[in-house]
Structures are given as structure tokens and as C-alpha cells.
Design a protein around this motif. Structure first.
Motif, PDB file in Angstrom:
ATOM      1  N   LYS A  51       5.836  -1.410  -6.898  1.00  0.00           N
ATOM      2  CA  LYS A  51       6.925  -0.457  -6.786  1.00  0.00           C
ATOM      3  C   LYS A  51       6.993   0.184  -8.165  1.00  0.00           C
ATOM      4  CE  LYS A  51       9.387  -2.107  -2.936  1.00  0.00           C
ATOM      5  NZ  LYS A  51       8.232  -2.264  -2.163  1.00  0.00           N
TER       6      LYS A  51
ATOM      7  N   ASP B 208       8.669   0.682 -10.712  1.00  0.00           N
ATOM      8  CA  ASP B 208       9.927   0.255 -11.317  1.00  0.00           C
ATOM      9  C   ASP B 208       9.691  -0.405 -12.671  1.00  0.00           C
ATOM     10  OD1 ASP B 208       9.077  -2.381 -10.845  1.00  0.00           O
ATOM     11  OD2 ASP B 208      10.267  -2.566  -9.047  1.00  0.00           O
TER      12      ASP B 208
ATOM     13  N   GLU C 125       2.657   3.670  -2.664  1.00  0.00           N
ATOM     14  CA  GLU C 125       3.169   2.949  -3.834  1.00  0.00           C
ATOM     15  C   GLU C 125       2.067   2.722  -4.861  1.00  0.00           C
ATOM     16  OE1 GLU C 125       6.254   2.254  -4.642  1.00  0.00           O
ATOM     17  OE2 GLU C 125       7.067   3.016  -2.764  1.00  0.00           O
TER      18      GLU C 125
END
Length: 194
Positions: A10, A12, A36
């Protein structure tokens, strides 16, 4: 033996630290996972090598981490846990600063055949070729090696053993897929054994 860290990336704050923790990554290129992976690739190509790099890359990361901190603290209070909370950003920064700025140098891409089979779906050879080609084109030579896993055909259906004919058919189709993928990408395509 090399161990490849697996999982769906992800884009992040945790990815930057995970990237610093390993030299080998395994990614599924099936469906939404491929999107992703391509976001992850863009992040790595943009020079994200540490938690602070990620915060510069995605300025909204700090506010997202603060919200997560608040959610976790509320959950702890709700459960009667009064442990001292270390904010995510502080913990990630400390973990990142203790490591060399880096990203994985060895990549393995998987067709996602098992993921699809487990959901009662399938993956086509054209889908796998397209996903692998896109990654190889966009990575632009930044990794030391990239392995591609054959599109294996998993015999039978979830919840029951395959018949002998399903086993033979799966082996034949898997072998044809391996031949086709090697013709397209070379010896970096690895067979799968069930």
C-alpha cells in the motif's frame, strides 16, 4: 537461499520502512494488487528511501498517521488499557533512521493464479503478460534482478481434490504457459510445482 518479503504494498508510510528492512520483495500482479504494486514502483522511482522521504512525497501522511494514532488510543482506552502510546510517526521515524536509506534490489512478480483460484476466478495469459510487461517497462532498470513466476493452472476446485484428468490438464496448461512466458520474457520466468 533468499527470502522474499511478500505482501500487497500500500502506498503508505509503512512501505518506506518495510523497503529499508529487506532486499527482496515478492508482489502479486493480480487485479487490484497490480495497481498497488505500480503505485509502489512510482514511489520507489521517485526516490522514497526513508520515512521522512515518504512524508515529503505524500504531505498528507502526517495527518493520516495522527488520525490512526487517535483511533488506536481511543481503542486502548475503550479496552481499559492505559499503556503509554508512542505515536506512529515517531515510531516509524525511529525505525527508519536506524537503517540505511534503501529499497529492495531483488523483485519477484507472481501471476496471482492462486488468489484468483481461491476466489473461484481465473487469470489469463494475456493478463499476466500485460502486468509483467508494464512493470518491466516502468521499472527502467532500477533493480538488480526481477523474477517472474509462471501462470500455473491449479487443478480442481476449492474444497475438493482434483481428478486425475484435472491434474493432467493443469500440468499441460501450466507447461504451455511457461513456454509462452519464457518466449516473451526469457529465463527469468520460474516454473511452479504443486
Amino acid at each position: 537461499m533468499h527470502l522474499y518479503m511478500s505482501g500487497t504494498p500500500k502506498n503508505d508510510a509503512f512501505q518506506a520502512v518495510e523497503n529499508q528492512m529487506c532486499s527482496h520483495r515478492l508482489f502479486s500482479m493480480h487485479g487490484d494488487y497490480a495497481r498497488e504494486v505500480m503505485k509502489w514502483l512510482e514511489m520507489v522511482k521517485s526516490g522514497v528511501r526513508t520515512f521522512d522521504h515518504y512524508c515529503d512525497y505524500a504531505p498528507s501522511a502526517a495527518s493520516r498517521l495522527e488520525r490512526k494514532d487517535q483511533e488506536q488510543q481511543a481503542l486502548l482506552v475503550q479496552r481499559g488499557i492505559e499503556d503509554e502510546w508512542v505515536p506512529y510517526a515517531e515510531a516509524l521515524r525511529a525505525a527508519s533512521q536506524g537503517r540505511t536509506p534503501s529499497c529492495p534490489s531483488h523483485i519477484m512478480l507472481d501471476s496471482g493464479a492462486f488468489t484468483a483460484w481461491n476466489a473461484g476466478a481465473s487469470v489469463t495469459l494475456d493478463e499476466v503478460k500485460s502486468a509483467y510487461s508494464r512493470f518491466l517497462t516502468e521499472e527502467d532498470g532500477m533493480f538488480k534482478e526481477i523474477w517472474l513466476i509462471n501462470l500455473d493452472v491449479i487443478p480442481g476446485k476449492k474444497g475438493r481434490d482434483p481428478t486425475p484428468q484435472e491434474l493432467r490438464t493443469a500440468i499441460e496448461e501450466s507447461d504451455r504457459n511457461l513456454t509462452a512466458l519464457r518466449a516473451e520474457f526469457g529465463d527469468c520466468v520460474l516454473p511452479v510445482f504443486h
